[in-house]
Scaffold this motif. Structure first.
Motif, mmCIF file in Angstrom:
data_model
loop_
_atom_site.group_PDB
_atom_site.id
_atom_site.type_symbol
_atom_site.label_atom_id
_atom_site.label_comp_id
_atom_site.label_asym_id
_atom_site.label_seq_id
_atom_site.Cartn_x
_atom_site.Cartn_y
_atom_site.Cartn_z
ATOM 1 N N LEU A 118 0.846 -1.191 0.000
ATOM 2 C CA LEU A 118 0.000 0.000 0.000
ATOM 3 C C LEU A 118 0.880 1.239 0.000
ATOM 4 C CD1 LEU A 118 -2.805 -0.880 2.587
ATOM 5 C CD2 LEU A 118 -2.945 -0.905 0.100
ATOM 6 N N ARG A 119 0.621 2.143 -0.928
ATOM 7 C CA ARG A 119 1.346 3.405 -1.029
ATOM 8 C C ARG A 119 0.349 4.501 -1.389
ATOM 9 N NH1 ARG A 119 7.040 2.999 -1.309
ATOM 10 N NH2 ARG A 119 6.867 5.218 -0.799
ATOM 11 N N THR A 120 0.651 5.715 -0.975
ATOM 12 C CA THR A 120 -0.175 6.856 -1.339
ATOM 13 C C THR A 120 0.452 7.516 -2.565
ATOM 14 O OG1 THR A 120 -0.915 7.172 0.929
ATOM 15 C CG2 THR A 120 -1.175 9.044 -0.560
ATOM 16 N N HIS A 161 0.751 10.266 -5.399
ATOM 17 C CA HIS A 161 0.464 11.691 -5.584
ATOM 18 C C HIS A 161 0.480 12.107 -7.043
ATOM 19 C CE1 HIS A 161 0.481 12.714 -1.334
ATOM 20 N NE2 HIS A 161 1.446 11.819 -1.218
ATOM 21 N N GLN A 196 -6.945 -1.747 -3.857
ATOM 22 C CA GLN A 196 -6.205 -2.587 -2.911
ATOM 23 C C GLN A 196 -6.243 -4.061 -3.272
ATOM 24 O OE1 GLN A 196 -6.967 -1.659 1.189
ATOM 25 N NE2 GLN A 196 -7.120 0.511 0.767
ATOM 26 N N GLY A 245 -3.472 12.712 -2.704
ATOM 27 C CA GLY A 245 -2.957 11.373 -2.962
ATOM 28 C C GLY A 245 -4.041 10.333 -2.773
ATOM 29 N N THR A 268 -4.446 6.144 -1.850
ATOM 30 C CA THR A 268 -3.715 5.004 -1.308
ATOM 31 C C THR A 268 -4.232 3.697 -1.891
ATOM 32 O OG1 THR A 268 -3.280 6.197 0.736
ATOM 33 C CG2 THR A 268 -3.060 3.803 0.824
ATOM 34 N N GLY A 269 -3.291 2.843 -2.274
ATOM 35 C CA GLY A 269 -3.634 1.521 -2.772
ATOM 36 C C GLY A 269 -2.385 0.782 -3.198
ATOM 37 N N ARG A 270 -2.585 -0.428 -3.660
ATOM 38 C CA ARG A 270 -1.474 -1.263 -4.111
ATOM 39 C C ARG A 270 -1.419 -1.363 -5.635
ATOM 40 N NH1 ARG A 270 0.024 -7.527 -2.457
ATOM 41 N NH2 ARG A 270 1.337 -7.881 -4.291
ATOM 42 N N VAL A 285 5.333 8.608 -5.368
ATOM 43 C CA VAL A 285 4.902 8.593 -3.970
ATOM 44 C C VAL A 285 5.905 9.423 -3.172
ATOM 45 C CG1 VAL A 285 3.838 6.317 -4.217
ATOM 46 C CG2 VAL A 285 6.190 6.510 -3.352
#
Length: 176
Positions: A82-84, A86, A110, A145, A147-149, A172
């Motif tokens: 998981l990353r946010t 941008h 996700q 941003g 968030t997800g994978r 990110v």
């Protein structure tokens, strides 16, 4: 909303750019897409596999291209955690049919979705197009941003289209 940047780094009048203190400045962002696993609609030919869009090679014929006859072709990168996100930069083919980049949605989710229905993912940004080579490359940003994978790029109109991606960069915040 996506913004188009040309060689002169100018912003073109038909597109919006949001300046917001909540978007990290570019100096603190890093591209995490290189060599990450990818998934996509069927490729046009064996010479245009999905992995080419994250290989850091910016050559017009070194790209992922979806096959003919597809409605809503898509491409996806697995960020592995998981990353946010941008910002997403999209580089498309410059030497043949660049107008194929149009009606794009950039979404983040996700869970892995492989059937092309990305509506369960959060919409990060859109780009209407059609793209023209004088525009440079497409930059999609989100104010806070998302968030997800998994990050997907999909042509969402109902016309038969080909998706052509020379390179995709996913930015990110750097972990310090």
């Amino acid at each position: 909303m996506c913004t188009i940047y040309g060689a002169d780094n100018g912003v073109y009048e038909n597109f919006s750019f949001f300046a917001d203190p909540e978007i990290p400045p570019v100096e603190v962002l890093e591209d995490i897409s290189p060599s990450k696993p990818t998934y996509a609609s069927d490729p046009y030919a064996s010479g245009s596999p999905k992995e080419l869009a994250v290989n850091e090679i910016y050559v017009n014929d070194d790209m992922y291209e979806s096959k003919d006859g597809l409605v809503k072709p898509w491409w996806m990168v697995d960020l592995k955690e998981l990353r946010t996100v941008h910002q997403v930069q999209i580089f498309t083919r410059q030497n043949f049919r660049p107008e194929r980049l149009h009606d794009i949605e950039v979404r983040i989710g996700q869970n892995l979705v492989l059937d092309g229905d990305m509506t369960s993912y959060t919409l990060m940004s859109t780009y209407k197009g059609p793209y023209d080579v004088s525009q440079g490359h497409v930059i999609c940003s989100n104010l806070r941003g998302v968030t997800g994978r998994y990050l997907s790029i999909q042509i969402v109109n109902s016309d038969v289209s080909r998706l052509q991606l020379v390179e995709v960069r996913v930015y990110v915040a750097k972990i310090i």
